[in-house]
Design an enzyme around this catalytic site. Structure first.
Site, PDB file in Angstrom:
ATOM      1  N   GLY A  72       0.811  -1.210   0.000  1.00 42.30           N
ATOM      2  CA  GLY A  72       0.000   0.000   0.000  1.00 42.30           C
ATOM      3  C   GLY A  72       0.847   1.263   0.000  1.00 42.30           C
ATOM      4  O   GLY A  72       0.520   2.248  -0.672  1.00 42.30           O
ATOM      5  N   SER A  73       1.940   1.255   0.746  1.00 37.41           N
ATOM      6  CA  SER A  73       2.782   2.457   0.825  1.00 37.41           C
ATOM      7  C   SER A  73       3.349   2.801  -0.549  1.00 37.41           C
ATOM      8  O   SER A  73       3.370   3.969  -0.941  1.00 37.41           O
ATOM      9  CB  SER A  73       3.932   2.243   1.810  1.00 37.41           C
ATOM     10  OG  SER A  73       3.418   1.965   3.089  1.00 37.41           O
ATOM     11  N   GLN A 180      -7.702   0.204   3.771  1.00 35.71           N
ATOM     12  CA  GLN A 180      -8.579  -0.348   4.820  1.00 35.71           C
ATOM     13  C   GLN A 180      -9.949  -0.749   4.285  1.00 35.71           C
ATOM     14  O   GLN A 180     -10.701  -1.427   4.974  1.00 35.71           O
ATOM     15  CB  GLN A 180      -8.769   0.679   5.950  1.00 35.71           C
ATOM     16  CG  GLN A 180      -7.524   0.910   6.779  1.00 35.71           C
ATOM     17  CD  GLN A 180      -7.130  -0.292   7.635  1.00 35.71           C
ATOM     18  OE1 GLN A 180      -7.949  -1.122   8.003  1.00 35.71           O
ATOM     19  NE2 GLN A 180      -5.850  -0.386   7.944  1.00 35.71           N
ATOM     20  N   SER A 200      -3.648  -3.055  -0.426  1.00 34.84           N
ATOM     21  CA  SER A 200      -2.553  -3.880   0.070  1.00 34.84           C
ATOM     22  C   SER A 200      -3.071  -5.248   0.486  1.00 34.84           C
ATOM     23  O   SER A 200      -4.103  -5.352   1.152  1.00 34.84           O
ATOM     24  CB  SER A 200      -1.918  -3.175   1.273  1.00 34.84           C
ATOM     25  OG  SER A 200      -0.952  -4.002   1.858  1.00 34.84           O
ATOM     26  N   HIS A 202      -2.050  -7.584   2.658  1.00 32.85           N
ATOM     27  CA  HIS A 202      -2.032  -8.127   4.022  1.00 32.85           C
ATOM     28  C   HIS A 202      -3.122  -7.568   4.923  1.00 32.85           C
ATOM     29  O   HIS A 202      -3.253  -7.969   6.070  1.00 32.85           O
ATOM     30  CB  HIS A 202      -0.646  -7.958   4.660  1.00 32.85           C
ATOM     31  CG  HIS A 202      -0.273  -6.563   5.059  1.00 32.85           C
ATOM     32  ND1 HIS A 202      -0.350  -6.135   6.361  1.00 32.85           N
ATOM     33  CD2 HIS A 202       0.184  -5.514   4.355  1.00 32.85           C
ATOM     34  CE1 HIS A 202       0.056  -4.879   6.435  1.00 32.85           C
ATOM     35  NE2 HIS A 202       0.390  -4.478   5.232  1.00 32.85           N
ATOM     36  N   THR A 238      10.942  -8.132 -11.597  1.00 38.70           N
ATOM     37  CA  THR A 238      10.341  -9.467 -11.739  1.00 38.70           C
ATOM     38  C   THR A 238       9.143  -9.573 -10.809  1.00 38.70           C
ATOM     39  O   THR A 238       9.227  -9.212  -9.636  1.00 38.70           O
ATOM     40  CB  THR A 238      11.385 -10.554 -11.392  1.00 38.70           C
ATOM     41  OG1 THR A 238      12.497 -10.370 -12.276  1.00 38.70           O
ATOM     42  CG2 THR A 238      10.822 -11.945 -11.555  1.00 38.70           C
ATOM     43  N   CYS A 326       3.380   6.738  20.642  1.00 35.71           N
ATOM     44  CA  CYS A 326       4.624   6.565  21.390  1.00 35.71           C
ATOM     45  C   CYS A 326       5.496   5.476  20.803  1.00 35.71           C
ATOM     46  O   CYS A 326       6.709   5.524  20.868  1.00 35.71           O
ATOM     47  CB  CYS A 326       4.330   6.233  22.840  1.00 35.71           C
ATOM     48  SG  CYS A 326       3.427   7.534  23.644  1.00 35.71           S
TER      49      CYS A 326
HETATM   50  C1  LIG Z   1      -1.602  -0.369   6.125  1.00 33.80           C
HETATM   51  C2  LIG Z   1      -1.936   0.881   5.416  1.00 33.80           C
HETATM   52  C3  LIG Z   1      -1.088   1.413   4.416  1.00 33.80           C
HETATM   53  C4  LIG Z   1       0.245   0.796   4.103  1.00 33.80           C
HETATM   54  O1  LIG Z   1       0.158  -0.432   3.436  1.00 33.80           O
HETATM   55  P1  LIG Z   1       1.445  -1.397   3.414  1.00 33.80           P
HETATM   56  O2  LIG Z   1       1.054  -2.492   2.491  1.00 33.80           O
HETATM   57  O3  LIG Z   1       1.644  -1.853   4.810  1.00 33.80           O
HETATM   58  O4  LIG Z   1       2.575  -0.589   2.886  1.00 33.80           O
HETATM   59  C5  LIG Z   1      -1.488   2.558   3.765  1.00 33.80           C
HETATM   60  N1  LIG Z   1      -2.651   3.156   4.055  1.00 33.80           N
HETATM   61  C6  LIG Z   1      -3.495   2.679   4.977  1.00 33.80           C
HETATM   62  C7  LIG Z   1      -4.782   3.375   5.225  1.00 33.80           C
HETATM   63  C8  LIG Z   1      -3.171   1.527   5.696  1.00 33.80           C
HETATM   64  O5  LIG Z   1      -3.995   1.074   6.631  1.00 33.80           O
END
Ligand SMILES: *Cc1c(COP(=O)(O)O)cnc(C)c1O
Length: 394
Positions: A72-73, A180, A200, A202, A238, A326
């Site tokens: 996602g990032s 999300q 994403s 996961h 790849t 934190c």
């Molecule tokens: C988890 C998350 C990401 C990042 O996704 P990754 O696959 O962990 O890089 C980006 N945006 C939101 C809203 C997320 O919850």
């Protein structure tokens, strides 16, 4: 201590057994590079196409509008940076919100250092962006609006369709971080006028390290990783074949079970919210009560420190997360909780619990009993709470 109640599904989810099973052959028997000519490897091209189709169908897209990334990032970074590159001649102004994930906010900060101007929209006390402020923020040189579909901390779902409509009426591209939301609630990129969407694997019982960016046909976005011709020359490298296969399987599974999961999780979510509100005094539900992800519960408890709460919950086998940051080495509470107007001391006593399809009512009963005990213990140790009670009794 064998009990484990995992209520941190917004952080990551368990990879579903059938997803793991679908992935395994692509580590071993079918290890060929999809770009190779011989049939043994080229067959892997077809499984990538199949995953692309499964994913596209979840959001009403065409399969050739799905570009795999390493999560996602990366998809968020790509959407923002490459739009600035491709549309920089038209303008250098982006509109986003104050409650985005750091993958968006930190990318915006980086772009600001490159001369891009960014407007960060406020949200109301429930975390919803203000459409009037959005309209008022639009300028001649605005090239992109990026607003998350649903918030990862407080679960608030944004008025995405209205935002998309506003963007398109002004000829501005619309990106949404749907990490999300994808696979959790219905999404239609056409109805909502979405030009780009990040997701994403996961977060929906798929593997880590795989995501995608949906890019609507016709959007002139630049390639993000330069190299080979993978992902129609827009994202070299790849392919992560096992990851892509797993993401496809997770997306298909999520689509098939979405309705049932939404109903079950919403019911349990509201049960947990109701019990906490009834049985633990001086708490506040964060996020919108109804425009809310089915699995998200976020509370602030006054006179309690979020970190202490997490540690004591951990000792009871409960995995949750705190709104205060934190853990990331900063003493500031979460930017999301501050943006909805919580004072620092209340934001510090926050707790996020995100359910899964495996969560049961019995789990939540145990969580509520544990929370009552822990919040009580922590308040007994708080001089602020003591003063507060003394004043109340006057
Ligand atoms: C988890 C998350 C990401 C990042 O996704 P990754 O696959 O962990 O890089 C980006 N945006 C939101 C809203 C997320 O919850």
């Amino acid at each position: 201590m064998s009990k484990l109640i995992y209520l941190d599904n917004a952080a990551t989810t368990k990879t579903a057994p059938e997803v793991v099973e679908a992935m395994l052959p692509y580590f071993s028997e079918h290890y060929g590079n999809p770009s190779s000519i011989y049939g043994f490897a080229a067959a892997n091209k077809d499984v990538i196409t199949k995953s692309r189709e499964e994913i596209a169908s979840v959001i009403g897209a065409q399969s050739n509008e799905i570009y795999f990334t390493a999560g996602g990032s990366e998809a968020d970074n790509w959407a923002l940076k490459a739009t600035v590159e491709a549309y920089g001649k038209k303008g250098k102004h982006i509109i986003t919100s104050k409650i985005e994930h750091h993958a968006i906010l930190h990318t915006c900060e980086y772009l600001q250092q490159q001369g891009v101007e960014v407007t960060y929209l406020d949200v109301d006390e429930n975390g919803v962006v203000d459409l009037e402020q959005l309209k008022a923020s639009i300028r001649e040189d605005t090239i992109l609006i990026s607003i998350m579909y649903a918030n990862n901390e407080i679960g608030t779902i944004q008025p995405i369709r209205e935002i998309g409509k506003i963007a398109h009426e002004h000829g501005i591209l619309f990106h949404t971080d749907a990490v999300q939301a994808f696979g959790q609630i219905p999404i239609d990129v056409n109805e909502c006028h979405i030009d780009m969407l990040s997701s994403s694997g996961h977060k929906l019982n798929g593997p880590k390290g795989i995501g995608f960016l949906y890019i609507r046909k016709g959007v002139k976005i630049r390639s993000f990783i330069h190299g080979g011709a993978q992902e129609r020359k827009r994202r070299a490298g790849t392919e992560n074949v096992p990851g892509i296969v797993g993401f496809g399987a997770a997306a298909e599974r999520a689509e098939n079970t979405m309705q049932e999961r939404m109903e079950k999780e919403t019911e349990l979510r509201d049960y947990l919210i109701a019990r906490i509100e009834k049985e633990i005094p001086y708490c506040r539900l964060n996020g919108d009560r109804t425009k809310r992800l089915p699995n998200n519960v976020n509370f602030s408890f006054r006179f309690v420190e979020g970190e202490s709460l997490l540690i004591m919950l951990d000792m009871k086998g409960i995995c949750a997360s705190s709104g205060s940051a934190c853990t990331s080495g900063s003493l500031d509470p979460s930017h999301v909780l501050l943006a909805i107007g919580l004072p620092h001391e209340i934001a510090h006593g926050s707790l996020r619990m995100t359910l899964s399809e495996e969560t049961t009512k019995e789990d939540l009963d145990y969580v509520v009993e544990s929370l009552k005990e822990i919040v009580g213990t922590l308040r007994k140790m708080s001089p602020l709470y003591e003063d507060f009670i003394k004043k109340q009794n006057k």
